[in-house]
Design a protein around this motif. Sequence first.
Motif, short mmCIF file in Angstrom:
data_model
loop_
_atom_site.label_atom_id
_atom_site.label_comp_id
_atom_site.label_asym_id
_atom_site.label_seq_id
_atom_site.Cartn_x
_atom_site.Cartn_y
_atom_site.Cartn_z
N LEU A 127 0.86 -1.18 0.00
CA LEU A 127 0.00 0.00 0.00
C LEU A 127 0.90 1.24 0.00
O LEU A 127 1.68 1.43 0.93
CB LEU A 127 -0.92 0.00 1.22
CG LEU A 127 -1.85 -1.22 1.35
CD1 LEU A 127 -2.63 -1.16 2.65
CD2 LEU A 127 -2.80 -1.30 0.15
N VAL A 128 0.78 2.03 -1.04
CA VAL A 128 1.67 3.19 -1.22
C VAL A 128 0.84 4.47 -1.06
O VAL A 128 -0.10 4.70 -1.82
CB VAL A 128 2.34 3.16 -2.60
CG1 VAL A 128 3.27 4.36 -2.77
CG2 VAL A 128 3.12 1.85 -2.79
N ALA A 129 1.22 5.27 -0.08
CA ALA A 129 0.49 6.50 0.20
C ALA A 129 1.28 7.71 -0.28
O ALA A 129 2.51 7.75 -0.15
CB ALA A 129 0.21 6.63 1.70
N GLU A 130 0.58 8.68 -0.84
CA GLU A 130 1.21 9.95 -1.19
C GLU A 130 0.27 11.08 -0.77
O GLU A 130 -0.93 11.01 -0.95
CB GLU A 130 1.53 10.03 -2.68
CG GLU A 130 0.35 9.92 -3.62
CD GLU A 130 0.74 10.18 -5.07
OE1 GLU A 130 1.57 11.08 -5.30
OE2 GLU A 130 0.22 9.49 -5.96
N GLN A 183 -2.36 -15.11 4.82
CA GLN A 183 -0.99 -15.03 5.32
C GLN A 183 -0.07 -14.19 4.43
O GLN A 183 1.12 -14.07 4.70
CB GLN A 183 -0.41 -16.44 5.45
CG GLN A 183 -1.17 -17.34 6.40
CD GLN A 183 -1.21 -16.77 7.82
OE1 GLN A 183 -0.19 -16.32 8.34
NE2 GLN A 183 -2.39 -16.79 8.44
N VAL A 184 -0.63 -13.61 3.37
CA VAL A 184 0.18 -12.80 2.46
C VAL A 184 0.62 -11.52 3.17
O VAL A 184 -0.21 -10.80 3.74
CB VAL A 184 -0.60 -12.45 1.18
CG1 VAL A 184 0.19 -11.50 0.30
CG2 VAL A 184 -0.95 -13.72 0.42
N PRO A 185 1.92 -11.18 3.13
CA PRO A 185 2.39 -9.96 3.80
C PRO A 185 1.79 -8.70 3.19
O PRO A 185 1.54 -8.63 1.99
CB PRO A 185 3.91 -10.01 3.58
CG PRO A 185 4.22 -11.44 3.30
CD PRO A 185 3.02 -11.99 2.58
N ILE A 186 1.55 -7.72 4.04
CA ILE A 186 1.05 -6.41 3.59
C ILE A 186 2.05 -5.36 4.03
O ILE A 186 2.36 -5.22 5.21
CB ILE A 186 -0.34 -6.10 4.20
CG1 ILE A 186 -1.34 -7.21 3.84
CG2 ILE A 186 -0.84 -4.74 3.72
CD1 ILE A 186 -2.69 -7.06 4.54
N TYR A 187 2.59 -4.62 3.06
CA TYR A 187 3.58 -3.59 3.35
C TYR A 187 2.94 -2.21 3.19
O TYR A 187 2.03 -2.02 2.38
CB TYR A 187 4.77 -3.70 2.39
CG TYR A 187 5.55 -4.99 2.51
CD1 TYR A 187 6.64 -5.09 3.37
CD2 TYR A 187 5.20 -6.11 1.75
CE1 TYR A 187 7.37 -6.27 3.47
CE2 TYR A 187 5.92 -7.29 1.85
CZ TYR A 187 6.99 -7.36 2.72
OH TYR A 187 7.72 -8.53 2.82
N GLU A 188 3.44 -1.27 3.96
CA GLU A 188 2.99 0.12 3.85
C GLU A 188 4.18 1.00 3.48
O GLU A 188 5.24 0.90 4.10
CB GLU A 188 2.39 0.59 5.17
CG GLU A 188 1.15 -0.18 5.60
CD GLU A 188 0.60 0.31 6.93
OE1 GLU A 188 0.69 1.52 7.20
OE2 GLU A 188 0.11 -0.53 7.70
N VAL A 189 3.99 1.84 2.49
CA VAL A 189 5.04 2.76 2.04
C VAL A 189 4.46 4.16 1.93
O VAL A 189 3.42 4.36 1.29
CB VAL A 189 5.62 2.33 0.67
CG1 VAL A 189 6.68 3.34 0.20
CG2 VAL A 189 6.22 0.94 0.74
N ALA A 190 5.10 5.12 2.58
CA ALA A 190 4.70 6.52 2.47
C ALA A 190 5.72 7.25 1.60
O ALA A 190 6.92 7.20 1.87
CB ALA A 190 4.62 7.16 3.85
N VAL A 191 5.25 7.89 0.56
CA VAL A 191 6.13 8.58 -0.37
C VAL A 191 6.24 10.05 0.03
O VAL A 191 5.22 10.74 0.21
CB VAL A 191 5.61 8.47 -1.82
CG1 VAL A 191 6.52 9.24 -2.77
CG2 VAL A 191 5.53 7.01 -2.23
N GLY A 192 7.46 10.53 0.18
CA GLY A 192 7.67 11.92 0.55
C GLY A 192 9.13 12.15 0.91
O GLY A 192 9.98 11.27 0.72
N ASN A 193 9.41 13.31 1.43
CA ASN A 193 10.79 13.68 1.76
C ASN A 193 11.04 13.80 3.26
O ASN A 193 12.12 14.19 3.68
CB ASN A 193 11.15 15.00 1.07
CG ASN A 193 11.08 14.90 -0.44
OD1 ASN A 193 11.70 14.04 -1.06
ND2 ASN A 193 10.28 15.77 -1.06
N ALA A 194 10.04 13.46 4.07
CA ALA A 194 10.19 13.53 5.52
C ALA A 194 10.87 12.26 6.04
O ALA A 194 11.02 11.27 5.32
CB ALA A 194 8.84 13.73 6.19
#
Length: 247
Positions: free
Chosen positions: A146-149, A172-183
């Motif tokens: 899951l990619v957030a911007e 059982q499938v892994p769920i990843y979280e990614v936040a896009v930004g410069n912080a």
Amino acid sequence: MAKGTAGKATKEEKKAAKQAARAARKQRWSQIWQAFQMQRKEDKLLLPLMIGSVVVTALIFLVIGLLLGQSWYLVPIGVILGLAVAMIVFGRRVQNNVYAKADGQPGAAGWALDNMRGPWRVTQAVAGTTQLDVVHRVIGRPGVILVAEGASHRTKGLLAQEKKKVARVAGQVPIYEVAVGNAEGEVTLAKLQRHMAKLPRNIDRTQMDTLEKRLAAIAGRGGPAMPKGPVPKGAQMKGMQRTVRRR
């Protein structure tokens, strides 16, 4: 058009195929030349770096050739390799320029995800706000990403809601979280594709297909309509980047 004996292509078909291949090569070189002209106008270091790549590589091979007594053989190789290095430099400068222009624009992360190589299944804006903060869902060999911007104080809630929804069918499938930004703690736009590629491989393509069907069945398009590129300038550069990467 009729085929020749035993299904072999006729002379006319072979000629047409050669003409099509020649036209495709001409178009690719035309696109590369246009990309070069655009980049050269904006990037004053491009020509010095490209010329320097050729000269330095050729000089290295010249020195090696003098030491081995085969400079006449190694110098041409050095020039050819130098041209290859110059093209790599050109591609990297174009790519950096693309990301610099797209950074911070709504839809930029979705655009970068759509341009990833490999068996990634990207669904843009599965959740979002009216301020164009969005969450994109990607299915790949790592699992679900899951990619957030957008603004982090708004995307945190979106990520939590979407993760809960995905978890109901992911098993059982892994769920990843990614936040896009410069912080701090966020992944910059320029490094997003590399970050995704470095994630571990946890599932195969059959599992990806099954998961995609399950998520499609519960999909709710609640997010706002997003542009297919970050900004018009970024959209113009998109084709240029693809052309350079194919070389």
